[in-house]
Design an enzyme around this catalytic site. Structure first.
Site, PDB file in Angstrom:
ATOM      1  CG  ASN A 186     -14.216   5.054  19.546  1.00  0.00           C
ATOM      2  OD1 ASN A 186     -15.228   4.435  19.220  1.00  0.00           O
ATOM      3  ND2 ASN A 186     -13.931   6.262  19.063  1.00  0.00           N
ATOM      4  CB  ALA A 187     -13.664  -0.236  17.523  1.00  0.00           C
TER       5      ALA A 187
ATOM      6  CG  ASN B 122     -24.044  11.736  16.207  1.00  0.00           C
ATOM      7  OD1 ASN B 122     -24.012  10.552  15.921  1.00  0.00           O
ATOM      8  ND2 ASN B 122     -23.223  12.628  15.684  1.00  0.00           N
TER       9      ASN B 122
ATOM     10  CB  CYS C 143     -19.723   6.215  12.490  1.00  0.00           C
ATOM     11  SG  CYS C 143     -19.154   5.024  13.723  1.00  0.00           S
TER      12      CYS C 143
ATOM     13  CB  ILE D 242     -12.464  15.848  11.909  1.00  0.00           C
ATOM     14  CG1 ILE D 242     -11.514  15.813  13.102  1.00  0.00           C
ATOM     15  CG2 ILE D 242     -11.964  16.789  10.857  1.00  0.00           C
ATOM     16  CD1 ILE D 242     -10.106  15.301  12.805  1.00  0.00           C
ATOM     17  CG  ASN D 243     -16.778  10.854  13.437  1.00  0.00           C
ATOM     18  OD1 ASN D 243     -16.164  10.264  14.321  1.00  0.00           O
ATOM     19  ND2 ASN D 243     -18.066  10.700  13.229  1.00  0.00           N
TER      20      ASN D 243
ATOM     21  N   GLY E  16     -14.565  16.434  23.103  1.00  0.00           N
ATOM     22  CA  GLY E  16     -14.841  15.000  23.120  1.00  0.00           C
ATOM     23  C   GLY E  16     -13.991  14.251  24.129  1.00  0.00           C
TER      24      GLY E  16
HETATM   25  C1  LIG Z   1     -15.661   6.659  22.550  1.00  0.00           C
HETATM   26  C2  LIG Z   1     -16.092   7.547  21.413  1.00  0.00           C
HETATM   27  C3  LIG Z   1     -17.366   7.384  20.843  1.00  0.00           C
HETATM   28  C4  LIG Z   1     -17.786   8.199  19.789  1.00  0.00           C
HETATM   29  N1  LIG Z   1     -19.043   8.047  19.267  1.00  0.00           N
HETATM   30  C5  LIG Z   1     -19.477   8.888  18.284  1.00  0.00           C
HETATM   31  C6  LIG Z   1     -20.817   8.814  17.780  1.00  0.00           C
HETATM   32  O1  LIG Z   1     -21.645   8.019  18.239  1.00  0.00           O
HETATM   33  N2  LIG Z   1     -21.176   9.670  16.768  1.00  0.00           N
HETATM   34  C7  LIG Z   1     -20.289  10.587  16.246  1.00  0.00           C
HETATM   35  O2  LIG Z   1     -20.652  11.334  15.354  1.00  0.00           O
HETATM   36  N3  LIG Z   1     -19.034  10.687  16.725  1.00  0.00           N
HETATM   37  C8  LIG Z   1     -18.608   9.863  17.725  1.00  0.00           C
HETATM   38  N4  LIG Z   1     -17.321   9.991  18.201  1.00  0.00           N
HETATM   39  C9  LIG Z   1     -16.424  10.996  17.612  1.00  0.00           C
HETATM   40  C10 LIG Z   1     -16.369  12.272  18.452  1.00  0.00           C
HETATM   41  O3  LIG Z   1     -17.628  12.887  18.553  1.00  0.00           O
HETATM   42  C11 LIG Z   1     -15.354  13.263  17.859  1.00  0.00           C
HETATM   43  O4  LIG Z   1     -15.727  13.577  16.542  1.00  0.00           O
HETATM   44  C12 LIG Z   1     -13.938  12.739  17.830  1.00  0.00           C
HETATM   45  O5  LIG Z   1     -13.674  11.950  18.976  1.00  0.00           O
HETATM   46  C13 LIG Z   1     -12.896  13.855  17.745  1.00  0.00           C
HETATM   47  O6  LIG Z   1     -12.978  14.744  18.838  1.00  0.00           O
HETATM   48  P1  LIG Z   1     -12.075  14.616  20.184  1.00  0.00           P
HETATM   49  O7  LIG Z   1     -10.665  14.428  19.759  1.00  0.00           O
HETATM   50  O8  LIG Z   1     -12.333  15.848  20.948  1.00  0.00           O
HETATM   51  O9  LIG Z   1     -12.588  13.384  20.888  1.00  0.00           O
HETATM   52  C14 LIG Z   1     -16.897   9.179  19.276  1.00  0.00           C
HETATM   53  C15 LIG Z   1     -15.633   9.325  19.852  1.00  0.00           C
HETATM   54  C16 LIG Z   1     -15.220   8.549  20.906  1.00  0.00           C
HETATM   55  C17 LIG Z   1     -13.853   8.754  21.495  1.00  0.00           C
END
Ligand SMILES: Cc1cc2nc3c(=O)[nH]c(=O)nc-3n(C[C@H](O)[C@H](O)[C@H](O)COP(=O)(O)O)c2cc1C
Ligand SMILES: Cc1cc2nc3c(=O)[nH]c(=O)nc-3n(C[C@H](O)[C@H](O)[C@H](O)COP(=O)(O)OP(=O)(O)OC[C@H]3O[C@@H](n4cnc5c(N)ncnc54)[C@H](O)[C@@H]3O)c2cc1C
Ligand code: FES
Lengths: 300, 258
Positions: A68-69, A98, A129, A190-191, A264
């Protein structure tokens, strides 16, 4: 059987929270279940001013995951406090905002405004991020800068300060220690992992930003490793996330040293994932005669 | 209507055009009310490389028999897997999603034109049913490259309304694009369209030039379908909006893609 865990001053009814950016402002899933069933919910990254984020396309599915971006599209801290917060403050769970920014001043400004909200007991400082040009991951990849921003926010924010770390570094332990030293009460990791995909038909990058953040089951082993390394090296509680979709996934993180977990990308596939995981953890404890979930935390 | 996640049972799976299947799904209990133009997110079971749900429009529904009907075109792994499924197997859906057609009108249009491009025609059946119920007389115009790519002709033709076709190779209806079809020239009080973006843009242009109210239904790539991830946005005059939640139906005036 006990599923309660404590993260600094936060009391969680179970170790399952939702991850920022995948759960909106906590309302998108309320048709499916009451978010109060969870230990906590982490809301979308919030900045000083409203942001439009990056251009479409800003998502691409990849094997067992997605890129994602989005780039921190959000309504800004003022609209959050005035318009969004009153609609969610009644939730009987830990509401965590956050906090994101492009400068130390912006992080501090947002943190200070969130500090005034009585039913937000913690913030998660997003210094990780990968999808914004300025700030974001820049703060989370350098120990001195990480320490500087955490220390500055610490001065203006009195409640539980969680710092969210990026895996896109040579040594995540070094950054974790810097954040702890500067006053973090807990760490979440992790992020997303920096990645990229190419559309071979169009001979172009799939994402408008070329690179993006990888999430979902494909990042889970990286995340478990990071949690294990960091949990051994720091004294503050660690919150684990990255690819968690089932109770077994959550148990991996708990055993590797996480005190709590966040869900997530799995929310997109199964809107019930967080509550299914809570039920699965309870079942696991029951079947294995575990009286308190804390018994298995960090056993590896 | 509250969103839900439900295991439907596949009651029928029929071919209804080139690489297109009609899936008839039975709700285990009472089918909740859905609006025309809303969509579902289909969980593709056990399919390597496909994790995210696939958005598919609701083509038809039958509240007495608790049936939901989808038209699915085989364009990739996920849609191929789903259309290969057998009667009796279960398919998990998250639904009903999005705003649907007709939500931008204060009053239902009485002489609307519904323009579908290929598989994009799918949601227009339910739209036509909704309009017919209120005494409105829609005209339906469906275009595609060739006859085989016009899906589920039978369902549209059984409505008892004027159904027209345009094919680029002239194998069905008039030869050429939908915008060149003679049905476009008539007098309408609304034009609703769903299909490939270039077609919708051309149709929206005609509507705007003639001062006719118009709705278009976008098909952006989606992850959650619930307004939670902000992946599916389109640029509007009021900034980025989620196609899944604030759309998929928009008026062309609010979009920046014209
Ligand atoms: C669409 C999307 C948007 C995200 N936006 C944020 C954000 O605004 N702030 C943040 O700290 N992490 C953001 N993340 C990261 C997630 O919180 C998480 O750290 C990451 O996706 C890994 O966990 P997962 O594999 O369970 O998704 C985002 C992830 C996704 C997929
Ligand atoms: C609101 C909405 C309603 C839709 N309604 C229907 C419907 O009623 N019937 C139907 O058959 N399809 C519909 N689609 C399109 C459908 O979602 C895609 O065709 C599907 O996701 C492709 O999945 P796949 O795994 O088969 O293809 P993939 O392997 O993911 O991709 C194969 C090809 O399909 C294209 N594609 C992928 N996703 C989309 C998309 N969202 N829109 C257009 N092209 C895409 C890709 O660019 C690629 O070239 C709808 C899409 C949206 C957003
Ligand atoms: S697909 Fe997630 S917000 Fe639209």
């Amino acid at each position: 059987m006990n599923l309660n865990v404590d993260i600094h001053n936060l009391h969680l009814k179970n170790p399952v929270m939702t991850a920022s950016g995948t759960y909106g402002y906590g309302k998108q899933y309320s048709d499916f279940y009451d978010p109060s069933l969870l230990g906590g919910i982490v809301l979308k990254g919030t900045t000083g001013q409203p942001r439009e984020g990056n251009a479409y396309p800003r998502m691409a599915e990849t094997p067992s995951g997605m890129l994602n971006a989005v780039g921190l599209q959000n309504i800004g801290v003022e609209a959050f406090c005035k318009e969004m917060y009153p609609t969610i403050e009644h939730l009987d769970t830990n509401i965590i905002v956050n906090v994101s920014g492009s400068s130390i001043g912006e992080y501090c400004d947002v943190a200070a405004q969130i500090d005034a909200l009585p039913n937000v007991p913690a913030i998660e400082l997003n210094i990780s991020c990968p999808n914004v040009k300025k700030g974001g991951m820049g703060f989370g990849t350098n120990p001195e800068m990480a320490a500087e921003v955490v220390a500055a926010v610490r001065k203006v924010y009195g409640k539980t300060l969680i710092v969210k770390l990026t895996p896109n570094v040579t040594s995540i332990v070094e950054i974790a220690k810097a954040a702890e030293g500067a006053g973090a009460d807990a760490l979440s990791l992790i992020n997303t992992v920096l990645g990229m995909a190419v559309d071979v038909k169009r001979r172009k990058p799939v994402l408008s930003t070329v690179t993006g953040g990888l999430s979902g089951p494909c990042v889970k082993p990286i995340a478990v490793r990071c949690v294990w390394q960091v949990a051994k090296a720091v004294g503050v509680p660690v919150i684990g996330l990255g690819g968690i979709a089932t109770a077994d996934d959550a148990l991996e993180f708990l055993m590797a040293g996480a005190r709590a977990v966040q869900v997530g990308t799995a929310n997109f596939v199964n809107p019930m994932a967080p509550v299914d995981i809570v039920a699965g953890l309870a079942r696991y404890c029951e079947e294995n005669n575990i009286a308190d979930i804390n018994e298995i935390i960090g056993i590896i | 209507m509250k969103k839900q996640t439900t295991n439907f049972v596949i009651e029928a799976n029929e071919v209804c055009g080139e690489r297109c299947h009609k899936l008839v799904l039975r709700h285990p209990g009472r089918l909740p009310e859905v609006m025309a133009g809303q969509f579902v997110e289909v969980l593709v079971p056990d399919c390597s490389g496909v994790m995210l749900r696939r958005p598919i429009s609701i083509h038809d529904c039958d509240y007495e028999r608790n049936l939901l009907v989808l038209l699915v075109q085989r364009v990739g792994k996920g849609t191929e897997r789903v259309t290969d499924m057998k009667v009796g197997e279960t398919l998990n859906l998250v639904y009903p999603l999005g705003n649907g057609f007709l939500h931008t009108f204060d009053q239902l249009p009485m002489r609307p034109l519904l323009v579908g491009g290929g598989i994009g025609a799918a949601p227009l059946l339910l739209v036509a049913r909704r309009l017919l119920m209120s005494g409105s007389r829609p005209v339906i115009l469906i275009g595609a490259r060739t006859e085989g790519l016009i899906p589920a002709r039978g369902s549209f033709e059984s409505l008892g309304v004027d159904v027209r076709y345009s094919t680029e190779d002239g194998t069905l209806g008039e030869r050429g694009l939908v915008t060149a079809n003679s049905a476009m020239g008539n007098d309408y009080d609304a034009i609703l369209t769903c299909g490939p973006t270039p077609m919708m843009k051309a149709v929206a242009h005609v509507a705007m030039e003639r001062g006719i109210a118009c709705e278009v239904s976008l098909e952006n790539m989606m992850a959650c379908g619930l307004g939670a991830c902000l992946c599916c946005v389109t640029e509007t005059t009021e900034g980025h909006k989620c196609v899944c939640q604030e759309g998929p139906v928009f008026t062309p005036q609010t979009l920046k893609w014209l």
